[in-house]
Scaffold this motif. Structure first.
Motif, short mmCIF file in Angstrom:
data_model
loop_
_atom_site.label_atom_id
_atom_site.label_comp_id
_atom_site.label_asym_id
_atom_site.label_seq_id
_atom_site.Cartn_x
_atom_site.Cartn_y
_atom_site.Cartn_z
N LYS A 197 35.15 58.15 6.74
CA LYS A 197 34.69 59.54 6.75
C LYS A 197 33.81 59.81 7.97
O LYS A 197 33.95 60.84 8.64
N ALA A 198 32.92 58.88 8.29
CA ALA A 198 31.99 59.07 9.40
C ALA A 198 32.70 59.07 10.74
O ALA A 198 32.37 59.86 11.64
N ILE A 199 33.70 58.19 10.91
CA ILE A 199 34.47 58.18 12.15
C ILE A 199 35.25 59.48 12.29
O ILE A 199 35.35 60.06 13.38
N GLY A 200 35.83 59.95 11.20
CA GLY A 200 36.53 61.23 11.23
C GLY A 200 35.60 62.36 11.61
O GLY A 200 35.98 63.26 12.38
N ALA A 201 34.38 62.32 11.12
CA ALA A 201 33.39 63.35 11.46
C ALA A 201 33.01 63.29 12.94
O ALA A 201 32.54 64.27 13.51
N CYS A 202 33.21 62.12 13.56
CA CYS A 202 32.96 61.95 15.00
C CYS A 202 34.19 62.33 15.83
O CYS A 202 34.25 62.03 17.03
N GLU A 203 35.17 62.98 15.18
CA GLU A 203 36.38 63.46 15.86
C GLU A 203 37.18 62.32 16.49
O GLU A 203 37.73 62.44 17.57
N GLN A 204 37.22 61.19 15.78
CA GLN A 204 37.91 60.02 16.29
C GLN A 204 38.73 59.38 15.18
O GLN A 204 38.56 59.69 14.00
N THR A 205 39.63 58.48 15.60
CA THR A 205 40.32 57.63 14.63
C THR A 205 39.62 56.28 14.60
O THR A 205 39.03 55.86 15.59
N LEU A 206 39.69 55.64 13.47
CA LEU A 206 39.06 54.33 13.33
C LEU A 206 39.77 53.32 14.23
O LEU A 206 41.00 53.24 14.23
N ASP A 207 39.01 52.56 15.00
CA ASP A 207 39.62 51.57 15.89
C ASP A 207 40.43 50.56 15.05
O ASP A 207 39.96 50.11 13.99
N PRO A 208 41.62 50.18 15.49
CA PRO A 208 42.47 49.27 14.72
C PRO A 208 41.82 47.94 14.36
O PRO A 208 42.08 47.39 13.30
N ASP A 209 40.95 47.41 15.25
CA ASP A 209 40.30 46.14 14.92
C ASP A 209 39.31 46.32 13.78
O ASP A 209 39.12 45.41 12.97
N GLU A 210 38.69 47.50 13.70
CA GLU A 210 37.78 47.77 12.59
C GLU A 210 38.58 48.05 11.31
O GLU A 210 38.14 47.70 10.21
N GLU A 211 39.74 48.67 11.47
CA GLU A 211 40.61 48.92 10.31
C GLU A 211 41.02 47.58 9.69
O GLU A 211 41.13 47.47 8.46
N MET A 212 41.21 46.57 10.52
CA MET A 212 41.54 45.24 10.00
C MET A 212 40.45 44.73 9.07
O MET A 212 40.73 44.14 8.02
N VAL A 213 39.20 44.97 9.46
CA VAL A 213 38.08 44.52 8.64
C VAL A 213 38.07 45.24 7.30
O VAL A 213 37.92 44.61 6.24
N LEU A 214 38.26 46.55 7.33
CA LEU A 214 38.26 47.32 6.08
C LEU A 214 39.40 46.90 5.17
O LEU A 214 39.22 46.75 3.96
N GLU A 215 40.59 46.70 5.75
CA GLU A 215 41.74 46.28 4.94
C GLU A 215 41.50 44.88 4.35
O GLU A 215 41.89 44.60 3.21
N CYS A 216 40.87 44.01 5.14
CA CYS A 216 40.53 42.68 4.65
C CYS A 216 39.56 42.76 3.48
O CYS A 216 39.72 42.07 2.47
N LEU A 217 38.56 43.62 3.61
CA LEU A 217 37.59 43.81 2.54
C LEU A 217 38.25 44.33 1.27
O LEU A 217 37.99 43.84 0.16
#
Length: 249
Positions: free
Chosen positions: A222-242
């Protein structure tokens, strides 16, 4: 007039990417720093997930900077093109671009360019799931920043190292690093505050607070979206892992 680098980095960090693009597009194309204008536009469009557009800007900036012998911009463009290739799953080309960026930086005595090239290499290796290689590249970049006396950049890269360690399964070491850098990476800046939710999710998970971790996963996106950006793929890996790890609890 503000230097171009301060313009695009300001709007990126403040989470107003659209304003940054609008501002840079308003600059005259015949400025002496048009190579940096194109670089900035490439980065901002990349952060919004428009890889084809950003690639065009990076290539244009690379041609201009090579002609102007602006080696820092040239090396940066090569690192950014490495990232574009990584995002497309073209890992061999990504590593080739990062190697070119490293070589250009070394030849022209640009330690920050070398550190950025290592970051691009780590990004590629991380997404290709070569975590050992990514960890080594992050550590080398950290040492460069320390050699330059830049503890702020060293700390930011230590945070990236921590998330790579987490993906490898070295949770205890990741938690130790995240606790060391917690609240110290540009506090109050929307861009960094947004990504801090990823760190909080890891820490909450490690502490067994799974509901809090789940909430931080949601807040990160939500916060990255509010920053008018997409979540970086390497960070998405972390979230998916979690998410995967919590589903097994």
């Amino acid at each position: 007039m503000e230097k171009v680098r301060r313009v695009w980095s300001k709007w990126l960090n403040m989470g107003q990417v659209n304003k940054g693009i609008e501002t840079l597009e308003g600059y005259s194309i015949d400025r002496s720093d048009s190579d940096e204008i194109h670089l900035g536009l490439g980065i901002l469009h990349m952060k919004q997930g428009r890889s084809a557009i950003s690639e065009e800007f990076f290539k244009a900036s690379l041609a201009m900077s090579d002609e102007n012998e602006n080696h820092w911009i040239s090396a940066t463009c090569l690192s950014m093109l490495s990232r574009i290739c990584t995002d497309r799953g073209n890992f061999d080309s990504a590593l080739s671009f990062s190697d070119d960026a490293s070589r250009k930086s070394t030849e022209n005595c640009l330690p920050y360019g070398e550190a950025l090239a290592l970051h691009a290499r780590a990004y590629c290796l991380r997404l290709s799931e070569d975590y050992d290689g990514a960890i080594e590249a992050y550590r080398m970049a950290i040492q460069i920043y320390r050699n330059e006396g830049d503890e702020a950049m060293a700390m930011a890269e230590r945070r990236n190292l921590a998330t790579a360690l987490f993906l490898k399964g070295e949770i205890e070491e990741a938690v130790k690093l995240l606790n060391e850098v917690k609240g110290k990476i540009d506090p109050g800046i929307p861009y960094f505050e947004a990504y801090s939710h990823v760190d909080k999710a890891i820490l909450s998970f490690a502490e067994g607070r799974f509901e809090a971790a789940q909430n931080d996963v949601v807040e990160a996106r939500k916060a990255i979206g509010a920053c008018e950006q997409t979540l970086d793929p390497d960070e998405e890996m972390v979230l998916e892992c979690l998410i995967d790890m919590m589903s097994q609890k």
